[in-house]
Design an enzyme around this catalytic site. Structure first.
Site, PDB file in Angstrom:
ATOM      1  N   SER A  32      39.076   8.917 -22.168  1.00  0.00           N
ATOM      2  CA  SER A  32      37.912   8.117 -21.543  1.00  0.00           C
ATOM      3  C   SER A  32      37.108   9.196 -20.179  1.00  0.00           C
ATOM      4  O   SER A  32      36.312   8.898 -19.657  1.00  0.00           O
ATOM      5  CB  SER A  32      38.519   6.901 -20.681  1.00  0.00           C
ATOM      6  OG  SER A  32      39.597   7.256 -19.886  1.00  0.00           O
ATOM      7  N   ASN A 119      48.260   2.009 -15.170  1.00  0.00           N
ATOM      8  CA  ASN A 119      47.493   0.604 -14.999  1.00  0.00           C
ATOM      9  C   ASN A 119      47.377   0.023 -13.750  1.00  0.00           C
ATOM     10  O   ASN A 119      46.003  -0.643 -13.663  1.00  0.00           O
ATOM     11  CB  ASN A 119      48.888  -0.496 -15.781  1.00  0.00           C
ATOM     12  CG  ASN A 119      49.046  -0.053 -17.238  1.00  0.00           C
ATOM     13  OD1 ASN A 119      48.214   0.845 -17.693  1.00  0.00           O
ATOM     14  ND2 ASN A 119      49.701  -0.784 -17.840  1.00  0.00           N
ATOM     15  N   THR A 164       1.599 -23.597 -13.149  1.00  0.00           N
ATOM     16  CA  THR A 164       2.849 -24.153 -13.729  1.00  0.00           C
ATOM     17  C   THR A 164       2.168 -23.972 -15.200  1.00  0.00           C
ATOM     18  O   THR A 164       1.464 -24.188 -15.504  1.00  0.00           O
ATOM     19  CB  THR A 164       3.140 -25.682 -13.442  1.00  0.00           C
ATOM     20  OG1 THR A 164       1.962 -26.428 -13.770  1.00  0.00           O
ATOM     21  CG2 THR A 164       3.366 -25.750 -11.929  1.00  0.00           C
ATOM     22  N   HIS A 165       3.388 -23.919 -16.213  1.00  0.00           N
ATOM     23  CA  HIS A 165       3.160 -23.329 -17.540  1.00  0.00           C
ATOM     24  C   HIS A 165       2.022 -22.329 -17.701  1.00  0.00           C
ATOM     25  O   HIS A 165       1.179 -22.274 -18.730  1.00  0.00           O
ATOM     26  CB  HIS A 165       2.447 -24.731 -18.117  1.00  0.00           C
ATOM     27  CG  HIS A 165       3.285 -26.134 -18.082  1.00  0.00           C
ATOM     28  ND1 HIS A 165       4.339 -26.431 -18.638  1.00  0.00           N
ATOM     29  CD2 HIS A 165       2.984 -26.938 -16.779  1.00  0.00           C
ATOM     30  CE1 HIS A 165       4.812 -27.683 -18.206  1.00  0.00           C
ATOM     31  NE2 HIS A 165       4.017 -27.857 -16.969  1.00  0.00           N
ATOM     32  N   SER A 286      -2.510   6.758 -20.769  1.00  0.00           N
ATOM     33  CA  SER A 286      -2.420   6.885 -22.286  1.00  0.00           C
ATOM     34  C   SER A 286      -2.684   8.124 -22.857  1.00  0.00           C
ATOM     35  O   SER A 286      -3.702   8.733 -22.271  1.00  0.00           O
ATOM     36  CB  SER A 286      -3.108   5.461 -22.865  1.00  0.00           C
ATOM     37  OG  SER A 286      -3.234   6.207 -24.197  1.00  0.00           O
ATOM     38  N   LYS A 292      -6.816   4.179 -19.544  1.00  0.00           N
ATOM     39  CA  LYS A 292      -5.471   3.135 -19.393  1.00  0.00           C
ATOM     40  C   LYS A 292      -4.803   3.546 -18.162  1.00  0.00           C
ATOM     41  O   LYS A 292      -4.892   4.767 -17.733  1.00  0.00           O
ATOM     42  CB  LYS A 292      -4.699   3.317 -20.460  1.00  0.00           C
ATOM     43  CG  LYS A 292      -5.191   2.801 -21.870  1.00  0.00           C
ATOM     44  CD  LYS A 292      -5.030   1.216 -21.776  1.00  0.00           C
ATOM     45  CE  LYS A 292      -3.682   0.999 -22.804  1.00  0.00           C
ATOM     46  NZ  LYS A 292      -3.567  -0.484 -22.758  1.00  0.00           N
ATOM     47  N   ASN A 294      -1.193   1.855 -17.348  1.00  0.00           N
ATOM     48  CA  ASN A 294       0.014   0.988 -17.833  1.00  0.00           C
ATOM     49  C   ASN A 294       0.873   0.760 -16.767  1.00  0.00           C
ATOM     50  O   ASN A 294       1.269   1.651 -15.920  1.00  0.00           O
ATOM     51  CB  ASN A 294       0.405   1.602 -19.238  1.00  0.00           C
ATOM     52  CG  ASN A 294      -0.511   1.839 -20.234  1.00  0.00           C
ATOM     53  OD1 ASN A 294      -1.327   0.904 -20.250  1.00  0.00           O
ATOM     54  ND2 ASN A 294      -0.185   2.900 -21.111  1.00  0.00           N
ATOM     55  N   GLU A 299       7.332  -2.763 -16.712  1.00  0.00           N
ATOM     56  CA  GLU A 299       7.809  -3.219 -18.214  1.00  0.00           C
ATOM     57  C   GLU A 299       9.280  -2.638 -18.354  1.00  0.00           C
ATOM     58  O   GLU A 299      10.089  -3.451 -19.001  1.00  0.00           O
ATOM     59  CB  GLU A 299       6.882  -2.333 -19.219  1.00  0.00           C
ATOM     60  CG  GLU A 299       5.504  -3.284 -19.250  1.00  0.00           C
ATOM     61  CD  GLU A 299       4.756  -2.037 -19.852  1.00  0.00           C
ATOM     62  OE1 GLU A 299       4.222  -2.543 -21.265  1.00  0.00           O
ATOM     63  OE2 GLU A 299       4.199  -0.932 -19.410  1.00  0.00           O
ATOM     64  N   TYR A 326      48.307  -5.486 -19.539  1.00  0.00           N
ATOM     65  CA  TYR A 326      47.380  -4.182 -19.890  1.00  0.00           C
ATOM     66  C   TYR A 326      47.379  -4.090 -21.259  1.00  0.00           C
ATOM     67  O   TYR A 326      48.246  -3.942 -21.916  1.00  0.00           O
ATOM     68  CB  TYR A 326      47.959  -3.090 -19.168  1.00  0.00           C
ATOM     69  CG  TYR A 326      46.762  -2.017 -19.314  1.00  0.00           C
ATOM     70  CD1 TYR A 326      45.575  -1.801 -18.734  1.00  0.00           C
ATOM     71  CD2 TYR A 326      46.916  -1.069 -20.640  1.00  0.00           C
ATOM     72  CE1 TYR A 326      44.783  -0.841 -19.105  1.00  0.00           C
ATOM     73  CE2 TYR A 326      46.279  -0.052 -20.857  1.00  0.00           C
ATOM     74  CZ  TYR A 326      45.001   0.001 -19.951  1.00  0.00           C
ATOM     75  OH  TYR A 326      43.882   1.217 -20.287  1.00  0.00           O
ATOM     76  N   GLN A 331      40.137  -0.313 -21.321  1.00  0.00           N
ATOM     77  CA  GLN A 331      39.544   1.092 -20.950  1.00  0.00           C
ATOM     78  C   GLN A 331      38.067   1.112 -21.335  1.00  0.00           C
ATOM     79  O   GLN A 331      37.069   1.965 -20.702  1.00  0.00           O
ATOM     80  CB  GLN A 331      40.253   2.511 -21.603  1.00  0.00           C
ATOM     81  CG  GLN A 331      39.414   3.668 -21.395  1.00  0.00           C
ATOM     82  CD  GLN A 331      40.394   4.546 -22.112  1.00  0.00           C
ATOM     83  OE1 GLN A 331      41.355   5.171 -21.420  1.00  0.00           O
ATOM     84  NE2 GLN A 331      40.142   5.159 -23.379  1.00  0.00           N
ATOM     85  N   LYS A 334      34.774   0.682 -18.425  1.00  0.00           N
ATOM     86  CA  LYS A 334      34.092   0.938 -17.613  1.00  0.00           C
ATOM     87  C   LYS A 334      32.473   1.514 -17.897  1.00  0.00           C
ATOM     88  O   LYS A 334      31.568   1.170 -17.050  1.00  0.00           O
ATOM     89  CB  LYS A 334      34.627   2.472 -17.138  1.00  0.00           C
ATOM     90  CG  LYS A 334      35.878   2.329 -16.491  1.00  0.00           C
ATOM     91  CD  LYS A 334      36.975   3.203 -16.439  1.00  0.00           C
ATOM     92  CE  LYS A 334      38.335   2.873 -16.291  1.00  0.00           C
ATOM     93  NZ  LYS A 334      38.866   2.201 -17.485  1.00  0.00           N
TER      94      LYS A 334
END
Ligand code: ARG
Length: 469
Positions: A32, A119, A164-165, A286, A292, A294, A299, A326, A331, A334
């Protein structure tokens, strides 16, 4: 892969009963160190506290204790400066550090692991790491709230459509909208603080699972490392990963808030809306379309939510079938936590930067706020308040007025009084005082409402609740 490859010698740390070392595949699946080296500072802090306690309790000589401390100083410097050579054969951060310590100070290093197991060691390291991370996230969330509050105060009177909606509903103020997120991020901070309080117990001293026969003092180590108390049960101490799950749960909920805001920003800067302008610093162009701009930062912040949810679900799935105490499965705790922490930190930084630079296009917001008969509720409320019409009836009358305006293709405020009176004769000239979007927002003075004065008061209240420290 051949099964009769040349075997390495047995592992020096635990291989006493082994004739030969692990296969190459075993070494790879077992190691690890590539990721748990991020725990080095916590591992060293834990070892120092453990050694200090062993000396105090007479389990370790103060001479050995001093040598261990000096060796750990050197290792700390070596790791920080990038000179330290991590070895996969030594599996993890704990054994990498211990073996290096032996090279540096000799036999005394072998006494550090008295009354300790990896442990309880790893459970301690990881709690310390998550605790530090929670503190860092709290500061980031507060910084985000701070830029939101600044913007909210600057735009307490900037009118935009509330939806709303995703259909125009009633006018609100931009400041009010931003303050909604101040509350969400405030609750996120509360969830992280709750998780921190439950996390803040020391696993060390549980040994491998059953405790130890040495006369250790877990309370002293707990205090030394800033924990409130030792974990009460040694089996629980080494096998609990609730703290990691709680951290990722809180991170996931926070990511939903970041993602919802990101989605709004994407909508707001689309051509149909043009409610906000983002800065060059948080947008991209772009390679093909020169016009563009963006909203990539929004996003990607939205997308990072998916990663963090995946991290949480991954560890929930790892943990759900494990018997006490354990198991090596643990392990795998993480990487998801590191990934969730990194993703959250990056998304928070991007969101904070983006919002701090973002400017509302006030005229577009104001125009859109008047569309979609957004003050129809104000007309209905006027009928209730001034003409004493029951709200249900007022709703029906207003519906008819809206229908009439819609047929003519005009806004409510552009109807004549005659036209409205033809639908209900109780309507008087006074109604025009409530049909503008400005009047609409100014009238929403109930506690938590969108009126500009309310927004200013709410922002100041939020400052006292969230910005004190
Ligand atoms: N690298 C291990 C982990 O992260 C440390 C604990 C190993 N314990 C053991 N009994 N092999 O879980």
């Amino acid at each position: 892969m051949s099964t009769n490859e040349t075997r390495k010698p047995a592992n020096a740390q635990w291989g006493g009963r082994f004739a030969s070392g692990p296969s190459e595949v075993m070494e790879r699946i077992n190691a690890s160190i590539d990721f748990d080296q991020r725990l080095f500072a916590q591992d060293i802090a834990g070892s120092r506290a453990h050694a200090r306690m062993l000396v105090t309790r007479g389990i370790l000589s103060s001479e050995d204790g001093g040598a261990i401390n000096a060796g750990l100083d050197t290792i700390s410097r070596e790791i920080e400066s990038g000179e330290f050579t991590f070895s996969a054969a030594l599996e993890d951060i704990h054994m990498n550090i211990e073996v290096r310590l032996r090279e540096l100070i000799g036999d005394a290093a072998g006494r550090l692991h008295t009354a300790r197991s990896r442990n309880d060691q790893v459970a301690t390291d990881f709690r310390l790491w998550v605790r530090d991370e929670i503190d860092a996230v709290d500061m980031q969330l507060q910084a985000l709230q701070s830029v939101l509050l600044d913007k909210a105060e600057a735009h307490a009177g900037t009118i935009m459509p509330g939806f709303t909606h995703l259909q125009t509903a009633q006018p609100v103020t931009f400041g009010h909208h931003l303050l909604a997120y101040v509350e969400m991020f405030g609750r996120d901070r509360g969830r992280f603080a709750d998780a921190r309080a439950r996390l803040n117990e020391l696993p060390l001293g549980a040994g491998a699972l059953a405790g130890t026969s040495f006369p250790i003092d877990r309370h002293a180590v707990a205090e030394d490392l800033g924990f409130d108390r030792p974990v009460a049960n040694s089996l629980d101490a080494v096998s609990d990963r609730d703290f990691a799950l709680e951290f990722m749960s809180a991170a996931s909920i926070s990511m939903t808030h970041i993602s919802r805001f990101a989605e709004e920003i994407v909508i707001w800067c689309s051509d149909g809306f043009r409610f906000v302008a983002l800065s060059d610093a948080y947008t991209t162009g772009s390679s093909m379309m020169p016009q563009k701009r963006n909203p990539d930062a929004a996003e990607l912040s939205r997308a990072k939510a998916g990663r963090v949810f995946g991290d949480l679900l991954g560890l929930l799935t790892v943990m759900k079938g494990l018997p006490l105490a354990y198991s090596k499965d643990m392990q795998e705790d993480k990487e998801p936590v590191f990934d969730a922490a990194d993703s959250l930190a990056l998304a928070l930084a991007a969101t904070t930067g983006m919002i701090s630079d973002m400017e509302p296009v006030i005229e577009n917001m104001r125009n859109a706020a008047g569309k979609g008969y957004s003050t129809a509720t104000d007309l209905a409320d006027w009928l209730v308040r001034v003409a004493d019409v029951p709200f249900r009836d007022a709703h029906g009358i207003t519906g008819a007025v809206v229908k009439h305006a819609e047929d003519k293709g005009i806004d409510l405020i552009d109807l004549s009084l005659d036209e409205m009176q033809a639908i209900d004769e109780r309507i008087t000239d006074d109604v025009f005082s409530v049909l503008s979007v400005e009047a609409s927002v100014a009238s929403r003075t109930s506690f938590g409402g969108t009126a500009p004065d309310n927004v200013r008061a709410a922002a100041s209240d939020a400052r006292t609740r969230f910005m004190r420290d």
